[in-house]
Design an enzyme around this catalytic site. Structure first.
Site, short mmCIF file in Angstrom:
data_model
loop_
_atom_site.label_atom_id
_atom_site.label_comp_id
_atom_site.label_asym_id
_atom_site.label_seq_id
_atom_site.Cartn_x
_atom_site.Cartn_y
_atom_site.Cartn_z
N ASP A 16 1.20 0.65 -5.34
CA ASP A 16 -0.12 1.22 -5.60
C ASP A 16 -1.10 0.13 -6.05
OD1 ASP A 16 -2.05 3.13 -5.84
OD2 ASP A 16 -1.35 3.93 -7.75
N GLY A 19 -6.27 -0.89 -2.74
CA GLY A 19 -7.71 -0.65 -2.63
C GLY A 19 -8.47 -1.14 -3.85
N ARG A 20 -7.92 -0.90 -5.04
CA ARG A 20 -8.58 -1.34 -6.27
C ARG A 20 -8.58 -2.86 -6.38
NH1 ARG A 20 -5.21 1.62 -10.46
NH2 ARG A 20 -3.89 2.12 -8.67
N ARG A 29 -11.51 -2.19 1.34
CA ARG A 29 -10.16 -1.75 0.96
C ARG A 29 -9.10 -2.34 1.87
NH1 ARG A 29 -9.19 2.59 -2.23
NH2 ARG A 29 -7.43 3.20 -0.92
N HIS A 33 -4.97 -4.09 1.56
CA HIS A 33 -3.75 -3.76 2.30
C HIS A 33 -3.16 -5.00 2.97
CE1 HIS A 33 -4.24 0.43 1.48
NE2 HIS A 33 -5.39 0.51 2.12
N GLU A 63 0.57 12.88 2.13
CA GLU A 63 -0.78 13.15 1.62
C GLU A 63 -1.80 12.09 2.01
OE1 GLU A 63 2.19 15.40 -0.45
OE2 GLU A 63 1.97 13.21 -0.35
N LEU A 127 20.65 -6.97 2.85
CA LEU A 127 19.70 -6.04 2.22
C LEU A 127 19.26 -4.97 3.21
CD1 LEU A 127 17.67 -5.32 -0.12
CD2 LEU A 127 16.08 -6.90 1.00
N GLU A 197 15.92 4.87 -13.50
CA GLU A 197 15.14 4.31 -14.59
C GLU A 197 13.73 4.05 -14.08
OE1 GLU A 197 16.32 4.20 -17.61
OE2 GLU A 197 18.29 4.88 -16.91
#
Length: 243
Positions: A16, A19-20, A29, A33, A63, A127, A197
């Protein structure tokens, strides 16, 4: 890595703040990314070196289709270009790529590229990198329940449902990380995160690097994972006060 310490087997991350990150720099924005993809590369490399077995990154939720069309189009194009340029590198590093989500709203080109990438890396045993795209935890659980109903399974048990989740082939995450300062799970792996966690950081995703990952894992090592038991029932090396 400290002697005697094992990394979490499975790390799941909500990436997250792209964009900020861009907005703080007076950039569009989409620039955030693009920079976020660099952070993905660094974290994937760090997890591989540390011995993490599974890394799951939440790239695009069910969403997120509500975002401005221009941004959605850019993200789909970025995903396509990343698959084109990064898969060979993943393959050469023995990394297996999986994509988690419905794919129904993806373009035919993107769906085909995903299938080819998964097939190319399918036999790699290092991985396991999973990209959750057009994924939602509620979607996942509903799909699993519908499958059980269609199969006539009754009664529905936790074990039966777990086997039909989209990520049934992987262990549940040990450590969940969310960047960007928000403290929500946001419909990500709702069933699988029951005993994970949780670690939240104010760092925006483009600024999340190996040092930040190590800090998150260090916090994880301070946790006492009891799964309903008492501290006294745990092996000594798993107790919180064990150095």
């Amino acid at each position: 890595m400290p002697e005697g310490r094992q990394p979490p087997r499975h790390v799941a991350i909500i990436m997250d703040g792209n964009g900020r990150w861009a907005k703080k720099r007076f950039l569009p924005r989409v620039a955030g990314h693009k920079r976020g993809l660099d952070a993905v590369r660094e974290v994937v490399g760090a997890c591989k070196e540390m011995g993490v077995g599974y890394l799951t990154l939440f790239a695009f939720s069910t969403e997120n289709w509500r975002r401005p069309q221009e941004e959605v189009t850019f993200l789909m194009d970025l995903f396509l270009r990343a698959l084109e340029h990064e898969v060979s590198k993943l393959h050469s590093n023995n990394i297996r790529l999986q994509v988690l989500g419905s794919r129904e709203r993806f373009s035919a080109e993107l769906s085909e590229r995903i299938a080819r990438a998964e097939a190319k890396t399918a036999d790699n045993d290092g991985l396991v990198l999973t990209i959750a795209a057009d994924y939602g935890g509620r979607w996942d659980i509903v799909n699993a329940v519908n499958q059980l109903v269609a199969e006539g399974v009754a009664p529905i048990t936790e074990e039966a449902l777990t086997k039909r989740l989209a990520m049934s082939w992987a262990p549940e995450p040990d450590l969940f990380i969310r960047t960007g300062g928000e403290q929500r799970i946001s419909n990500f792996l709702l069933w699988q995160l029951a005993y994970s966690e949780l670690y939240f950081t104010d760092l925006l995703w483009p600024d999340f690097d190996r040092a930040a990952l190590e800090q998150a894992i260090s916090s994880y090592w301070q946790r006492e994972r009891r799964f309903g038991r008492t501290s006294e029932q745990l092996p000594e090396h798993l107790r919180r006060d064990t150095p």
